[in-house]
Design a protein around this motif. Structure first.
Motif, PDB file in Angstrom:
ATOM      1  N   PHE A 194       6.756  -2.867  -9.286  1.00  0.00           N
ATOM      2  CA  PHE A 194       6.185  -1.369  -8.861  1.00  0.00           C
ATOM      3  C   PHE A 194       4.747  -1.524  -8.894  1.00  0.00           C
ATOM      4  O   PHE A 194       4.086  -1.854 -10.003  1.00  0.00           O
ATOM      5  CB  PHE A 194       6.621  -0.219  -9.861  1.00  0.00           C
ATOM      6  CG  PHE A 194       6.082   1.109  -9.377  1.00  0.00           C
ATOM      7  CD1 PHE A 194       6.581   1.968  -8.824  1.00  0.00           C
ATOM      8  CD2 PHE A 194       4.752   1.721  -9.956  1.00  0.00           C
ATOM      9  CE1 PHE A 194       6.466   3.237  -8.192  1.00  0.00           C
ATOM     10  CE2 PHE A 194       4.078   2.860  -9.106  1.00  0.00           C
ATOM     11  CZ  PHE A 194       5.121   3.537  -8.397  1.00  0.00           C
ATOM     12  N   ARG A 195       4.033  -1.264  -7.935  1.00  0.00           N
ATOM     13  CA  ARG A 195       2.466  -1.483  -7.563  1.00  0.00           C
ATOM     14  C   ARG A 195       1.724  -0.149  -7.327  1.00  0.00           C
ATOM     15  O   ARG A 195       2.233   0.681  -6.953  1.00  0.00           O
ATOM     16  CB  ARG A 195       2.330  -2.451  -6.329  1.00  0.00           C
ATOM     17  CG  ARG A 195       3.086  -3.739  -6.492  1.00  0.00           C
ATOM     18  CD  ARG A 195       2.386  -4.648  -7.289  1.00  0.00           C
ATOM     19  NE  ARG A 195       3.065  -5.701  -7.457  1.00  0.00           N
ATOM     20  CZ  ARG A 195       3.520  -6.339  -8.831  1.00  0.00           C
ATOM     21  NH1 ARG A 195       3.157  -5.502  -9.761  1.00  0.00           N
ATOM     22  NH2 ARG A 195       4.184  -7.330  -8.832  1.00  0.00           N
ATOM     23  N   HIS A 205       0.283   3.948  -4.236  1.00  0.00           N
ATOM     24  CA  HIS A 205       1.321   3.451  -5.340  1.00  0.00           C
ATOM     25  C   HIS A 205       2.586   3.443  -4.367  1.00  0.00           C
ATOM     26  O   HIS A 205       2.730   3.959  -3.585  1.00  0.00           O
ATOM     27  CB  HIS A 205       1.755   4.431  -6.427  1.00  0.00           C
ATOM     28  CG  HIS A 205       1.919   5.837  -6.267  1.00  0.00           C
ATOM     29  ND1 HIS A 205       3.365   6.237  -5.845  1.00  0.00           N
ATOM     30  CD2 HIS A 205       1.310   6.903  -6.209  1.00  0.00           C
ATOM     31  CE1 HIS A 205       3.358   7.632  -5.756  1.00  0.00           C
ATOM     32  NE2 HIS A 205       2.183   7.889  -5.661  1.00  0.00           N
ATOM     33  N   SER A 206       3.530   2.477  -5.124  1.00  0.00           N
ATOM     34  CA  SER A 206       4.821   2.417  -4.635  1.00  0.00           C
ATOM     35  C   SER A 206       5.585   3.530  -4.598  1.00  0.00           C
ATOM     36  O   SER A 206       5.320   4.583  -5.228  1.00  0.00           O
ATOM     37  CB  SER A 206       5.511   1.221  -5.204  1.00  0.00           C
ATOM     38  OG  SER A 206       4.935  -0.096  -5.371  1.00  0.00           O
ATOM     39  N   LYS A 209       9.356   4.154  -5.238  1.00  0.00           N
ATOM     40  CA  LYS A 209      10.717   3.557  -5.773  1.00  0.00           C
ATOM     41  C   LYS A 209      11.270   4.068  -6.997  1.00  0.00           C
ATOM     42  O   LYS A 209      10.494   4.682  -7.855  1.00  0.00           O
ATOM     43  CB  LYS A 209      10.092   2.189  -6.258  1.00  0.00           C
ATOM     44  CG  LYS A 209      11.397   1.358  -6.691  1.00  0.00           C
ATOM     45  CD  LYS A 209      10.849  -0.034  -7.189  1.00  0.00           C
ATOM     46  CE  LYS A 209      10.419  -1.195  -6.117  1.00  0.00           C
ATOM     47  NZ  LYS A 209      10.061  -2.423  -6.773  1.00  0.00           N
TER      48      LYS A 209
END
Length: 198
Positions: A143-144, A163-164, A166
């Protein structure tokens, strides 16, 4: 001839069993099972992740409470999933939402964020922790996030985070087995995957 067939079947049956056992539709994407990280939940109660959830399927999401778009959608989808599972008679699934903005999202802020949305806490924890622990978990599940635009106002620094998007399905042993788009969750797919892990 009968002996040859018997020997052949004795070789094929175990081989076939091993092949079928190893061909799960849900592969292990990442494995958190050998690690443990200390967090506080929305009530400031210590939670060791992932060991506190051993034996349970976990639906895990990631938010920051100042997010103007994707995070509220993801949280709403998790609420809908929680209700869907309950109506489907699926129990034992736990929900974890982890902040990636620990400076602003202290436990009381996470609790307020959840309470405003009417979230049921009986099987859902909002986790806060040190940046190091948060980043370790996020790295494991790929997760970035990174700070986006910022500005100063009378109330101080205002910033958003890119951000991701997810949601992660974690099995009973703490392994990431499937991932989904948090803001556009495919409910049929995640329910099907949860049933497969039961």
């Amino acid at each position: 001839m009968a002996n040859k067939l018997l020997r052949l079947s004795c070789l094929l049956v175990p081989t076939l069993f091993l092949l079928l056992a190893g061909c799960s539709r849900l592969p292990v994407i990442s494995d958190l099972s050998g690690r443990d990280y200390a967090f506080l939940n929305q009530d400031s109660t210590r939670v060791e992740f992932p060991s506190a959830y051993k034996g349970n399927i976990v639906v895990m999401s990631f938010v920051y409470t100042h997010c103007p778009d994707v995070c509220p959608l993801t949280t709403n989808n998790i609420q809908h999933l929680q209700d869907t599972l309950s109506l489907s008679g699926i129990s034992g699934v736990k929900f974890v939402t982890m902040t990636f903005d620990p400076e602003r999202d202290r436990p009381r802020v996470l609790k307020e964020y959840a309470e405003i949305r009417g979230i049921k806490f009986h099987d859902w924890n909002f986790l806060w922790g040190t940046k190091a622990n948060i980043d370790s978990v996020l790295d494991e599940v790929d997760f970035r996030y990174f700070p986006g635009d910022s500005s100063y106002t009378k109330s101080g620094l205002v910033y958003y985070i890119t951000h991701s998007n997810k949601i992660v399905l974690v099995d009973q042993d703490g392994r990431d087995r499937a991932e989904y788009n948090g803001s556009e969750l495919d409910f049929q797919q995640i329910v099907k995957d949860i049933r497969e892990l039961e």
